[in-house]
Design an enzyme around this catalytic site. Structure first.
Site, PDB file in Angstrom:
ATOM      1  N   ARG A  14       1.187  -0.826   0.482  1.00 56.39           N
ATOM      2  CA  ARG A  14      -0.190   0.553  -0.226  1.00 56.39           C
ATOM      3  C   ARG A  14       0.338   1.848   0.086  1.00 56.39           C
ATOM      4  O   ARG A  14       2.148   1.304   0.865  1.00 56.39           O
ATOM      5  CB  ARG A  14      -0.809   0.247   0.889  1.00 56.39           C
ATOM      6  N   HIS A  23      -8.021   0.945  -5.729  1.00 59.08           N
ATOM      7  CA  HIS A  23      -7.913   0.378  -5.107  1.00 59.08           C
ATOM      8  C   HIS A  23      -8.279  -0.854  -5.476  1.00 59.08           C
ATOM      9  O   HIS A  23      -9.791  -0.877  -4.902  1.00 59.08           O
ATOM     10  CB  HIS A  23      -8.578   1.244  -3.784  1.00 59.08           C
ATOM     11  N   GLN A  28     -10.900  -3.431  -2.520  1.00 57.80           N
ATOM     12  CA  GLN A  28     -11.260  -2.887  -1.941  1.00 57.80           C
ATOM     13  C   GLN A  28     -12.527  -3.278  -3.387  1.00 57.80           C
ATOM     14  O   GLN A  28     -13.840  -3.527  -2.739  1.00 57.80           O
ATOM     15  CB  GLN A  28     -11.556  -1.549  -1.994  1.00 57.80           C
ATOM     16  N   ASP A  64     -16.333   8.646  -1.061  1.00 58.39           N
ATOM     17  CA  ASP A  64     -15.162   8.232  -0.337  1.00 58.39           C
ATOM     18  C   ASP A  64     -14.566  10.027  -0.012  1.00 58.39           C
ATOM     19  O   ASP A  64     -15.596  10.814  -0.634  1.00 58.39           O
ATOM     20  CB  ASP A  64     -14.450   8.024  -1.264  1.00 58.39           C
ATOM     21  N   CYS A  70     -15.718   2.935   0.986  1.00 58.49           N
ATOM     22  CA  CYS A  70     -14.599   2.084   1.112  1.00 58.49           C
ATOM     23  C   CYS A  70     -14.358   2.550   2.625  1.00 58.49           C
ATOM     24  O   CYS A  70     -13.711   1.355   3.612  1.00 58.49           O
ATOM     25  CB  CYS A  70     -13.762   2.480   0.610  1.00 58.49           C
ATOM     26  N   ARG A  89     -13.993  -7.230   3.099  1.00 60.81           N
ATOM     27  CA  ARG A  89     -12.867  -7.452   3.125  1.00 60.81           C
ATOM     28  C   ARG A  89     -12.507  -8.244   2.867  1.00 60.81           C
ATOM     29  O   ARG A  89     -10.992  -8.901   2.597  1.00 60.81           O
ATOM     30  CB  ARG A  89     -12.331  -6.096   3.655  1.00 60.81           C
TER      31      ARG A  89
HETATM   32  N1  NVA Z   1      -9.588   7.818  -1.761  1.00 62.36           N
HETATM   33  C1  NVA Z   1      -8.738   7.355  -0.499  1.00 62.36           C
HETATM   34  C2  NVA Z   1      -9.340   6.115   0.147  1.00 62.36           C
HETATM   35  C3  NVA Z   1      -9.270   5.364   1.146  1.00 62.36           C
HETATM   36  C4  NVA Z   1      -9.190   4.054   1.729  1.00 62.36           C
HETATM   37  C5  NVA Z   1      -7.683   7.606   0.044  1.00 62.36           C
HETATM   38  O1  NVA Z   1      -7.087   6.539  -0.804  1.00 62.36           O
HETATM   39  O2  NVA Z   1      -7.127   7.545   0.961  1.00 62.36           O
HETATM   40  N1   CP Z   2     -10.981   0.501   3.199  1.00 59.39           N
HETATM   41  C1   CP Z   2      -9.714   0.794   3.064  1.00 59.39           C
HETATM   42  O1   CP Z   2      -8.997  -0.010   2.299  1.00 59.39           O
HETATM   43  O2   CP Z   2     -10.102   1.331   4.535  1.00 59.39           O
HETATM   44  P1   CP Z   2      -8.102   1.393   4.872  1.00 59.39           P
HETATM   45  O3   CP Z   2      -7.767   2.194   4.566  1.00 59.39           O
HETATM   46  O4   CP Z   2      -8.246   1.023   6.830  1.00 59.39           O
HETATM   47  O5   CP Z   2      -7.591  -0.387   4.824  1.00 59.39           O
END
Ligand code: NVA
Ligand code: CP
Length: 331
Positions: A108, A135, A138, A233, A274, A318
């Site tokens: 990540r 992602h 997700q 989101d 998400c 998830r």
């Molecule tokens: N768009 C958000 C998704 C988090 C799961 C981010 O990248 O912070």
């Molecule tokens: N939805 C998601 O990816 O959550 P986290 O950022 O907690 O992993």
């Protein structure tokens, strides 16, 4: 033809066929039922997995850790502070080393090229746990949740992504819908639509033509009509917090409210997210921004807590879908 994903990386849904995604969803459902029945076949016994997190996480990290542990694999967690990656050792060297130690790598972070390079140099399956532009795990959880709550096939469903339509979740949904023959609407301001990558959209539209999907970008509220899912989101993704003032100004008209849900004309339209979500002022960030004059809530508490909202089923999924990805590719 039988689906075999052994040895494959999971970097984006664009790399997978409709049948392969179908296989992962079916496997997820199967593994969820097995977990509920207390059955763990330890199909990953003897395997070692490393989780690389350059951004924070609750769901993704816990899902990967639990999925591995429940199926018998050993897990190492590394964040950017506690590893040499990128600082004292190149990505290529890191990937080559980790490939000697581990049977699978989760990443990540920021750049999609990092997951691509990890896959290129490590020689083991690499799983994308979120980048700036995608992602994919997700979306599997979101689709599984849809199938559990909507009594029609995915390819008859319409998903509307509201808000920051140029973020990783919006693209990830666009890919998922294109592959599964669904109707996708990115509902957000024209100025953000203009920032969407034209080349990527052209690629997605090509896939959509083959599967019967439709891809629409619109700032007109009439685009939400007939939605089966309203999805949103945060307005500023991880690493973009400095953009909160301008995003609040741009995206407040696209906040998910009861009125927006009603505009779908579908009383059973699901609300999905998400997570994490700003739907009240119970977080430090929402409170701090409120003091500065910014209401960063992308959805009202009313919608978040409504009967249409399945966000916690989605969060649970998830774990099951990530387990399916690991078992299918590394098991
Ligand atoms: N768009 C958000 C998704 C988090 C799961 C981010 O990248 O912070
Ligand atoms: N939805 C998601 O990816 O959550 P986290 O950022 O907690 O992993």
């Amino acid at each position: 033809m039988a689906v075999n994903l052994k040895g494959r990386s999971f970097l984006t849904l664009m790399d997978f066929t409709t049948e392969e995604i179908r296989y992962l969803l079916d496997l997820s459902r199967d593994l969820k039922a097995k977990k509920r029945a207390g059955i763990h076949n330890e199909v990953l016994k003897g395997k070692n997995v490393v989780l690389l997190f350059e951004k924070t996480s609750t769901r993704t990290r816990c899902s990967f850790e639990l999925a591995c542990l429940e199926e018998g694999a050993h897990v190492t967690f590394l964040d950017s502070k506690s590893s040499q990656m990128g600082k004292k050792e190149s990505l290529e060297d890191t990937a080559r080393v980790l490939g000697r130690f581990y049977d699978g790598i989760e990443y990540r972070g920021y750049d999609q090229k990092v997951v691509e390079d990890l896959a290129k140099y490590s020689g083991v399956p690499v799983w994308n746990g979120l980048t700036d532009v995608d992602h994919p795990t997700q979306i599997l959880a979101d689709m599984l949740t849809m199938e559990e709550h909507i009594a029609k096939p995915l390819n008859k469903c319409k998903v509307v992504f509201c808000g920051d339509i140029r973020n990783n979740m919006s693209y990830a949904w666009m890919y998922g819908c294109a592959k599964m023959g669904m109707d996708f609407v990115a509902y957000g301001p024209d100025v953000l639509a203009a920032e969407m990558d034209k080349e990527t959209i052209a690629k997605v539209e090509k896939v959509a033509k083959e599967t019967g999907a439709t891809i629409t970008v619109s700032s007109d509220v009439s685009a939400v009509k007939g939605a089966d899912v309203i999805y949103t989101d945060v307005w500023a993704s991880m690493g973009e917090e400095d953009q909160i003032p301008e995003r609040v100004k741009l995206l407040t008209p696209f906040k998910v409210t009861k009125e927006l849900m009603d505009s779908t004309g579908n009383p059973d339209c699901l609300f999905l997210h998400c997570l994490p979500s700003f739907h009240d002022f119970e977080t430090d960030m929402a409170k701090q921004q409120k003091e500065l004059g910014y209401d960063i809530r992308e959805v009202t508490d009313e919608v978040f807590r409504s009967r249409n909202s399945k966000v916690f089923d989605e969060a649970e999924n998830r774990m099951h879908t990530i387990k399916a990805v690991i078992v299918a590719t590394m098991g």
